[in-house]
Design an enzyme around this catalytic site. Structure first.
Site, PDB file in Angstrom:
ATOM      1  N   ASP A  50      -3.851   1.818  -2.652  1.00 16.19           N
ATOM      2  CA  ASP A  50      -2.697   0.794  -3.370  1.00 16.19           C
ATOM      3  C   ASP A  50      -3.364  -0.931  -3.632  1.00 16.19           C
ATOM      4  O   ASP A  50      -2.545  -1.614  -4.336  1.00 16.19           O
ATOM      5  CB  ASP A  50      -0.990   0.211  -3.058  1.00 16.19           C
ATOM      6  CG  ASP A  50      -0.817   0.534  -1.528  1.00 16.19           C
ATOM      7  OD1 ASP A  50      -1.981  -0.265  -0.703  1.00 16.19           O
ATOM      8  OD2 ASP A  50       0.004   0.389  -0.876  1.00 16.19           O
ATOM      9  N   ASP A  89      -2.842   7.143  -1.982  1.00 12.90           N
ATOM     10  CA  ASP A  89      -1.391   5.941  -1.804  1.00 12.90           C
ATOM     11  C   ASP A  89      -0.025   5.711  -2.077  1.00 12.90           C
ATOM     12  O   ASP A  89      -0.322   5.692  -3.784  1.00 12.90           O
ATOM     13  CB  ASP A  89      -1.573   4.831  -1.948  1.00 12.90           C
ATOM     14  CG  ASP A  89      -2.868   3.915  -0.397  1.00 12.90           C
ATOM     15  OD1 ASP A  89      -2.676   4.641   0.424  1.00 12.90           O
ATOM     16  OD2 ASP A  89      -3.575   3.098  -0.601  1.00 12.90           O
ATOM     17  N   LYS A 119      -1.347   9.087   1.121  1.00 11.02           N
ATOM     18  CA  LYS A 119      -1.510   7.812   2.380  1.00 11.02           C
ATOM     19  C   LYS A 119      -0.710   7.417   2.366  1.00 11.02           C
ATOM     20  O   LYS A 119      -0.510   6.846   1.422  1.00 11.02           O
ATOM     21  CB  LYS A 119      -2.695   8.149   2.333  1.00 11.02           C
ATOM     22  CG  LYS A 119      -3.071   6.245   3.262  1.00 11.02           C
ATOM     23  CD  LYS A 119      -4.236   6.052   4.021  1.00 11.02           C
ATOM     24  CE  LYS A 119      -4.833   4.774   3.149  1.00 11.02           C
ATOM     25  NZ  LYS A 119      -3.878   3.292   2.786  1.00 11.02           N
ATOM     26  N   GLU A 121       2.040   4.338   4.473  1.00 12.71           N
ATOM     27  CA  GLU A 121       1.829   3.220   5.467  1.00 12.71           C
ATOM     28  C   GLU A 121       2.962   3.669   6.585  1.00 12.71           C
ATOM     29  O   GLU A 121       4.259   3.918   6.529  1.00 12.71           O
ATOM     30  CB  GLU A 121       2.566   1.840   5.320  1.00 12.71           C
ATOM     31  CG  GLU A 121       0.653   1.131   4.300  1.00 12.71           C
ATOM     32  CD  GLU A 121       0.861   0.130   4.050  1.00 12.71           C
ATOM     33  OE1 GLU A 121       1.610  -1.218   4.556  1.00 12.71           O
ATOM     34  OE2 GLU A 121       0.293  -0.607   3.239  1.00 12.71           O
ATOM     35  N   GLU A 184      -5.636   0.168  10.124  1.00  7.48           N
ATOM     36  CA  GLU A 184      -6.335  -1.191   9.193  1.00  7.48           C
ATOM     37  C   GLU A 184      -6.523  -2.253  10.773  1.00  7.48           C
ATOM     38  O   GLU A 184      -4.757  -2.638  11.151  1.00  7.48           O
ATOM     39  CB  GLU A 184      -5.744  -1.584   8.313  1.00  7.48           C
ATOM     40  CG  GLU A 184      -6.235  -2.759   7.897  1.00  7.48           C
ATOM     41  CD  GLU A 184      -5.107  -2.786   6.468  1.00  7.48           C
ATOM     42  OE1 GLU A 184      -4.725  -1.735   5.692  1.00  7.48           O
ATOM     43  OE2 GLU A 184      -5.762  -4.287   5.537  1.00  7.48           O
TER      44      GLU A 184
HETATM   45  O1  KIV Z   1      -5.317   0.637  -0.469  1.00  6.84           O
HETATM   46  C1  KIV Z   1      -6.230   0.232   0.071  1.00  6.84           C
HETATM   47  O2  KIV Z   1      -7.019   0.368  -0.344  1.00  6.84           O
HETATM   48  C2  KIV Z   1      -6.270   1.077   1.976  1.00  6.84           C
HETATM   49  C3  KIV Z   1      -7.244   0.027   2.322  1.00  6.84           C
HETATM   50  C4  KIV Z   1      -6.512   0.246   3.553  1.00  6.84           C
HETATM   51  C5  KIV Z   1      -8.156   1.217   2.227  1.00  6.84           C
HETATM   52  O3  KIV Z   1      -5.259   1.398   1.978  1.00  6.84           O
END
Ligand code: KIV
Length: 267
Positions: A50, A89, A119, A121, A184
């Site tokens: 993202d 993401d 992915k 968060e 991160e």
């Molecule tokens: O969105 C992104 O590029 C990420 C980075 C931490 C690689 O999540």
């Protein structure tokens, strides 16, 4: 005749790299051309991050990018990649609307993009969602430590130093079914400890050399980013200068009549 099944790295093969002690490399991509180039290098994973909100769309945070926009770009990446594991993401707030909605949103990503995993968060706070996605057959990478989608809550992009919370976040993400934990902006010693504790691979960005693998935003890695670049980035090229020099040379050639030359014209 449908296209041949892709021979991409699978989630179990990706996870096995940790046991084999092989370092994992991941880079971001947002379009077909870049994804194809990166895939040819043999990096193990390509992430449609993202971060697209900032590096492609020009926003100041990752918050504005939408699910439809992520899917639009991930579809280009999914079409290009034949070797790497492809991860997308979940944009804000597509994983925060309850687990059914999260499955619907992540399901769209897998159905519409040919990418293999998502992915999101979160760790402990997203355990229920990670569990629901995994039960639905959707592999999940949990993103712990600095969570850029929380920028307003955090008051900026800062190194995260709450050791116990971080440990809990990552452990609960693993227990819930995450096959990988991205870390991160955390102190290197925390990341090393976490990497030793977890049985799934850790991928670091600003998390030191003790992780099972490393990821960078490709635009940063290629020296394409204008303005602020985080300290943890190592630029491996200076494409900003290369692109500007090429565009200036083109401009000058057109203005002076050198382009197009005899080789670029039809008889
Ligand atoms: O969105 C992104 O590029 C990420 C980075 C931490 C690689 O999540």
């Amino acid at each position: 005749m449908t296209e041949p099944a892709p021979q991409r790295l699978t989630v179990p093969q990706f996870m096995a790299m940790k046991k084999a002690g092989r370092k994992i490399t991941m880079l971001t991509a947002y379009d077909y051309t870049m994804a194809r180039l990166l895939d040819e290098t043999g990096v193990e994973a390509i992430l449609v991050g993202d971060s697209m909100s900032m590096v492609v769309q020009g926003h100041s945070t990752t918050l504005p990018v939408t699910l439809d926009e992520m899917i639009y770009h991930a579809e280009m990446v999914g079409r290009a990649v034949t070797r790497a594991l492809t991860i997308v993401d979940m944009p804000f707030p597509s994983n925060h609307l309850g687990r059914y909605k999260a499955v619907e949103n992540a399901g769209r990503i897998l159905k519409e993009t040919r990418c293999q995993a998502v992915k999101l968060e979160g760790g402990a706070d997203q355990a229920e969602v990670i569990g629901a996605l995994t039960s639905a057959g959707i592999p999940v990478v949990a993103h712990c430590g600095l969570r850029p989608q929380n920028v307003h809550l955090l008051g900026g992009y800062k190194v995260q130093r709450d050791h116990d919370r971080l440990l809990r976040e990552a452990r609960e993400a693993e227990q819930a079914g995450a096959f990988c934990v991205l870390l991160e902006c955390i102190p290197a010693e925390f990341a090393r400890e976490l990497t030793a504790t977890l049985s799934v691979p850790t991928i670091g960005i600003g998390a030191g050399d003790g992780c099972d693998g490393q990821v960078l935003v490709t635009n940063d890695m290629l020296g394409l980013t204008s303005g602020y670049v985080p300290r943890f980035v190592k630029p491996y090229a200076d494409l900003k200068t290369t692109i500007k020099q090429a565009a200036e040379a083109f401009r000058d050639d057109v203005r002076s009549g050198k382009f197009p030359g005899p080789d670029q014209q039809f008889k």
